[in-house]
Structure formats: structure tokens, C-alpha cells
Design an enzyme around this catalytic site. Sequence first.
Site, PDB file in Angstrom:
ATOM      1  N   ASP A   1      34.280  42.222  47.201  1.00  0.00           N
ATOM      2  CA  ASP A   1      33.851  42.834  48.462  1.00  0.00           C
ATOM      3  C   ASP A   1      32.339  42.709  48.619  1.00  0.00           C
ATOM      4  O   ASP A   1      31.838  42.332  49.690  1.00  0.00           O
ATOM      5  CB  ASP A   1      34.278  44.305  48.473  1.00  0.00           C
ATOM      6  CG  ASP A   1      33.728  45.057  49.670  1.00  0.00           C
ATOM      7  OD1 ASP A   1      34.083  44.693  50.802  1.00  0.00           O
ATOM      8  OD2 ASP A   1      32.944  46.005  49.478  1.00  0.00           O
TER       9      ASP A   1
ATOM     10  N   GLU B   1      39.807  39.741  48.313  1.00  0.00           N
ATOM     11  CA  GLU B   1      38.522  40.140  47.724  1.00  0.00           C
ATOM     12  C   GLU B   1      38.539  39.988  46.205  1.00  0.00           C
ATOM     13  O   GLU B   1      37.547  39.560  45.607  1.00  0.00           O
ATOM     14  CB  GLU B   1      38.203  41.585  48.109  1.00  0.00           C
ATOM     15  CG  GLU B   1      37.880  41.754  49.589  1.00  0.00           C
ATOM     16  CD  GLU B   1      37.623  43.184  49.981  1.00  0.00           C
ATOM     17  OE1 GLU B   1      36.912  43.392  50.986  1.00  0.00           O
ATOM     18  OE2 GLU B   1      38.128  44.112  49.302  1.00  0.00           O
TER      19      GLU B   1
END
Length: 239
Positions: free
Chosen positions: A56, A128
Site C-alpha cells: 500500500d 497490494e
Amino acid sequence: MRTSNKNEDLKILENKLNYTFRNKSFLKNSLTHSSYANEKNLGIINSNERLEFLGDAILNLIVSQYLYKKYPNHSEGELTKIRAKVVCESSLAYVAREIGVGDYLLLGKGEESTGGRNRESILADTTEAIIGAVYMDSDFKETNKQLLDRFEDNIVKAVEKGELFSDYKTELQEKYQRSPNSKIEYHIFKEEGPEHNKIFYMNVFLNENLLGSGKGRNKKEAEQMAAKSALFLLGKNNE
């Protein structure tokens, strides 16, 4: 459907990713959902959540850097909105579906039985985690290349065509946030379908006044569609 982390299956996924892992354990870890780790007593630390956390941060940095260099005349606010479209849950889940990530996930029985392989949030989180895995297996330069190969088209769509995954909820909120007495709320008014494949129907209200309605395969998607409906109706009323 492939539902294992066998090396022959992972080779197929690597071909789709256009990246070969030196250390396969990073890829395997990125595909291990917390429900599976808990069920197999592997411990939460052996799920993909740590890689998701890392991915992320890397995704936001690489997209931010690209936007900063590519669009020197865009303001901070404009760049923030573009980035939000590119890295939002729907966009990440879309990338995961293009690659077929759901086929390679390791899920607990509960998540498996309730349609976890196609759940927006799980697919987005796994995207992610894979980004984090690529970074751990290589370096920032290689991860940057991999990400831009995968996301540059999405960025162009978001910037130049105004397409991609609009954050209608934020747009609606911004319309009223300057008014201190404005309160926007979302309420489900109907659910249809079996537990693993539900459709949610959502209303959005402003101070108890109905603004719009929408539906989606999960609550977040239904909220976005309700907000989109509200923005459309507000636009029509202002014509």
C-alpha cells in the site's frame, strides 16, 4: 480453478504478472489470506497482511511520484483526486481480476464458502500484497517498472478521459461539507441472492431526505452507486 500454491501454478501466475520471483516464498505469502493462516494455525504474521501494508505504501509513493512528474501543472488537490481513483479498492480489484489472482488465493473454508475469491476487498488487498512481495524480492526500481506497466493505462484513463473508478462518495461529501448542519447517511433497504453472491440495495440521505439509490455486490459498491445516483439527480435538478 487453481486453488494451491504449487510451483507449477505459481509459474502461470508469474507469467501473467510478467515477473519471476527469485524467492517464491514472497509470492506464496502474498496469496495467503488471514483466514487460511488462522485455520492452519500458521499465525497471523504468516498471512499476507504485512506485505499488504508494505505494498500500500509503495503503490501510493510510486503513483504519487509518477503524477508529480507527469502532470506539472496539476494542483495538489487535483493530483490527490487522481491518485485516489487509481489506488482505490475497485481499481485494485479490477487489476487482480485481469490477472486472475482469485484463482491462486489460499482462503479459509469460511471465506471460500462465502465467495471470498471474488470479494472486492480481498482482491484489492492481495494486489497490494503482491506489490509488497515484488518489492521484497527485487528493489524499488524493478517494482516501479512493474507497477507502471500495470497501472499507467489506468492513470491515463483517470487523468485524460475522466474515466476509471470515481469516488462518488467523496464527491458527494465535498458538495455538502461546508455546511455544518449537513449529514449524509447510507442505509441498506434490501438484500437479494444467496449468502455468497448477494446484491445490496442502498439509499443515501441528506438530513433524512432521500438523495439517491444504488445497488452493488458489496456494501461499499452499493454506497458508491447510491452516491453516483444522487450526484446525477442533483445535476439534473440544477439544470
